[in-house]
Design a protein around this motif. Sequence first.
Motif, PDB file in Angstrom:
ATOM      1  N   LEU A  38      19.141  31.011 -18.376  1.00 38.23           N
ATOM      2  CA  LEU A  38      19.060  29.940 -18.634  1.00 38.23           C
ATOM      3  C   LEU A  38      18.195  29.290 -18.670  1.00 38.23           C
ATOM      4  O   LEU A  38      17.501  29.191 -19.561  1.00 38.23           O
ATOM      5  CB  LEU A  38      19.712  28.794 -17.260  1.00 38.23           C
ATOM      6  CG  LEU A  38      19.384  27.465 -18.488  1.00 38.23           C
ATOM      7  CD1 LEU A  38      19.915  26.789 -19.392  1.00 38.23           C
ATOM      8  CD2 LEU A  38      20.295  26.200 -16.669  1.00 38.23           C
ATOM      9  N   ILE A  39      16.982  29.409 -18.160  1.00 36.85           N
ATOM     10  CA  ILE A  39      16.089  29.174 -18.518  1.00 36.85           C
ATOM     11  C   ILE A  39      15.389  29.689 -19.157  1.00 36.85           C
ATOM     12  O   ILE A  39      13.918  29.968 -20.081  1.00 36.85           O
ATOM     13  CB  ILE A  39      14.975  28.900 -16.756  1.00 36.85           C
ATOM     14  CG1 ILE A  39      15.061  27.948 -15.954  1.00 36.85           C
ATOM     15  CG2 ILE A  39      12.876  28.766 -16.720  1.00 36.85           C
ATOM     16  CD1 ILE A  39      15.564  28.622 -14.047  1.00 36.85           C
ATOM     17  N   LEU A  55       6.577  27.489 -13.543  1.00 35.64           N
ATOM     18  CA  LEU A  55       6.764  26.168 -13.734  1.00 35.64           C
ATOM     19  C   LEU A  55       8.551  26.942 -14.295  1.00 35.64           C
ATOM     20  O   LEU A  55       9.699  25.503 -14.068  1.00 35.64           O
ATOM     21  CB  LEU A  55       6.630  25.601 -15.486  1.00 35.64           C
ATOM     22  CG  LEU A  55       7.975  24.964 -16.534  1.00 35.64           C
ATOM     23  CD1 LEU A  55       8.175  23.415 -15.423  1.00 35.64           C
ATOM     24  CD2 LEU A  55       7.354  24.943 -18.010  1.00 35.64           C
ATOM     25  N   LYS A  56       8.803  28.297 -14.409  1.00 35.84           N
ATOM     26  CA  LYS A  56      10.358  28.489 -13.877  1.00 35.84           C
ATOM     27  C   LYS A  56      10.723  28.532 -12.537  1.00 35.84           C
ATOM     28  O   LYS A  56      11.625  28.200 -12.511  1.00 35.84           O
ATOM     29  CB  LYS A  56      10.030  30.432 -14.624  1.00 35.84           C
ATOM     30  CG  LYS A  56      11.112  30.525 -14.267  1.00 35.84           C
ATOM     31  CD  LYS A  56      11.403  32.247 -14.758  1.00 35.84           C
ATOM     32  CE  LYS A  56      10.845  32.981 -15.765  1.00 35.84           C
ATOM     33  NZ  LYS A  56      11.368  33.949 -16.279  1.00 35.84           N
ATOM     34  N   SER A  57       9.502  28.207 -11.933  1.00 37.07           N
ATOM     35  CA  SER A  57      10.187  28.143 -10.437  1.00 37.07           C
ATOM     36  C   SER A  57      10.259  27.235 -10.149  1.00 37.07           C
ATOM     37  O   SER A  57      11.290  26.652  -9.191  1.00 37.07           O
ATOM     38  CB  SER A  57       9.058  28.663  -9.427  1.00 37.07           C
ATOM     39  OG  SER A  57       9.322  28.833  -7.585  1.00 37.07           O
ATOM     40  N   VAL A  62      15.202  22.622  -8.640  1.00 39.43           N
ATOM     41  CA  VAL A  62      15.856  21.458  -9.364  1.00 39.43           C
ATOM     42  C   VAL A  62      17.210  21.816  -9.720  1.00 39.43           C
ATOM     43  O   VAL A  62      18.574  21.260  -9.411  1.00 39.43           O
ATOM     44  CB  VAL A  62      15.048  20.814 -10.226  1.00 39.43           C
ATOM     45  CG1 VAL A  62      15.926  19.627 -10.717  1.00 39.43           C
ATOM     46  CG2 VAL A  62      13.759  20.441  -9.407  1.00 39.43           C
ATOM     47  N   ILE A  63      17.503  22.620 -10.897  1.00 37.53           N
ATOM     48  CA  ILE A  63      18.458  23.104 -11.493  1.00 37.53           C
ATOM     49  C   ILE A  63      19.047  23.798 -10.643  1.00 37.53           C
ATOM     50  O   ILE A  63      20.542  24.006 -10.713  1.00 37.53           O
ATOM     51  CB  ILE A  63      18.482  23.541 -12.375  1.00 37.53           C
ATOM     52  CG1 ILE A  63      18.082  25.408 -12.934  1.00 37.53           C
ATOM     53  CG2 ILE A  63      17.319  22.929 -13.910  1.00 37.53           C
ATOM     54  CD1 ILE A  63      18.014  26.115 -13.882  1.00 37.53           C
ATOM     55  N   ASP A  64      19.004  24.363  -9.628  1.00 42.56           N
ATOM     56  CA  ASP A  64      19.650  24.990  -8.296  1.00 42.56           C
ATOM     57  C   ASP A  64      20.010  24.277  -7.665  1.00 42.56           C
ATOM     58  O   ASP A  64      21.422  24.712  -6.498  1.00 42.56           O
ATOM     59  CB  ASP A  64      18.655  26.067  -7.494  1.00 42.56           C
ATOM     60  CG  ASP A  64      19.130  27.138  -7.874  1.00 42.56           C
ATOM     61  OD1 ASP A  64      19.717  27.720  -9.463  1.00 42.56           O
ATOM     62  OD2 ASP A  64      17.859  28.228  -7.815  1.00 42.56           O
ATOM     63  N   LEU A  65      20.193  22.314  -7.821  1.00 35.93           N
ATOM     64  CA  LEU A  65      21.101  21.456  -6.147  1.00 35.93           C
ATOM     65  C   LEU A  65      21.784  20.708  -7.789  1.00 35.93           C
ATOM     66  O   LEU A  65      22.581  20.508  -6.933  1.00 35.93           O
ATOM     67  CB  LEU A  65      19.823  20.538  -6.762  1.00 35.93           C
ATOM     68  CG  LEU A  65      18.640  20.658  -6.044  1.00 35.93           C
ATOM     69  CD1 LEU A  65      17.327  19.582  -6.031  1.00 35.93           C
ATOM     70  CD2 LEU A  65      18.980  21.259  -4.809  1.00 35.93           C
ATOM     71  N   ALA A  77      17.293  21.980 -17.329  1.00 35.69           N
ATOM     72  CA  ALA A  77      16.218  22.479 -17.644  1.00 35.69           C
ATOM     73  C   ALA A  77      15.386  22.036 -18.583  1.00 35.69           C
ATOM     74  O   ALA A  77      14.092  22.394 -19.233  1.00 35.69           O
ATOM     75  CB  ALA A  77      16.739  24.019 -18.239  1.00 35.69           C
ATOM     76  N   ILE A  78      16.225  21.352 -19.975  1.00 30.78           N
ATOM     77  CA  ILE A  78      15.566  21.599 -21.536  1.00 30.78           C
ATOM     78  C   ILE A  78      14.575  19.601 -21.098  1.00 30.78           C
ATOM     79  O   ILE A  78      13.329  20.309 -21.929  1.00 30.78           O
ATOM     80  CB  ILE A  78      16.877  20.994 -22.710  1.00 30.78           C
ATOM     81  CG1 ILE A  78      17.585  22.095 -23.127  1.00 30.78           C
ATOM     82  CG2 ILE A  78      16.084  20.151 -23.285  1.00 30.78           C
ATOM     83  CD1 ILE A  78      18.754  21.648 -23.718  1.00 30.78           C
TER      84      ILE A  78
END
Length: 91
Positions: A38-39, A55-57, A62-65, A77-78
Amino acid sequence: MDASTNGSKYKLIFFYRAIDFAIDIDEEVALASDTTSLIDRVATKLLAGNISDDLKSSIKDVIDLYTDEPDRQASIAIYLIVTSPEFTVQG
């Protein structure tokens, strides 16, 4: 924008000076189960693939939450990419 005209399930709606527009994020939502993909997809579209590991990390953390909310993962992500210093264009 009328969702019935284009069949998109997921959209991000933006408002700018009394003008609203939507972007179709169905493909990004479909990738949400693989956050790295996705990223990478969002970075390819918005940063020409040039995304730092930091930035990727940060985005992944965040999105893994939100593993049960793929639409939110894609939206976040966007958002995080377009608000990042890497997205900012220097003139």
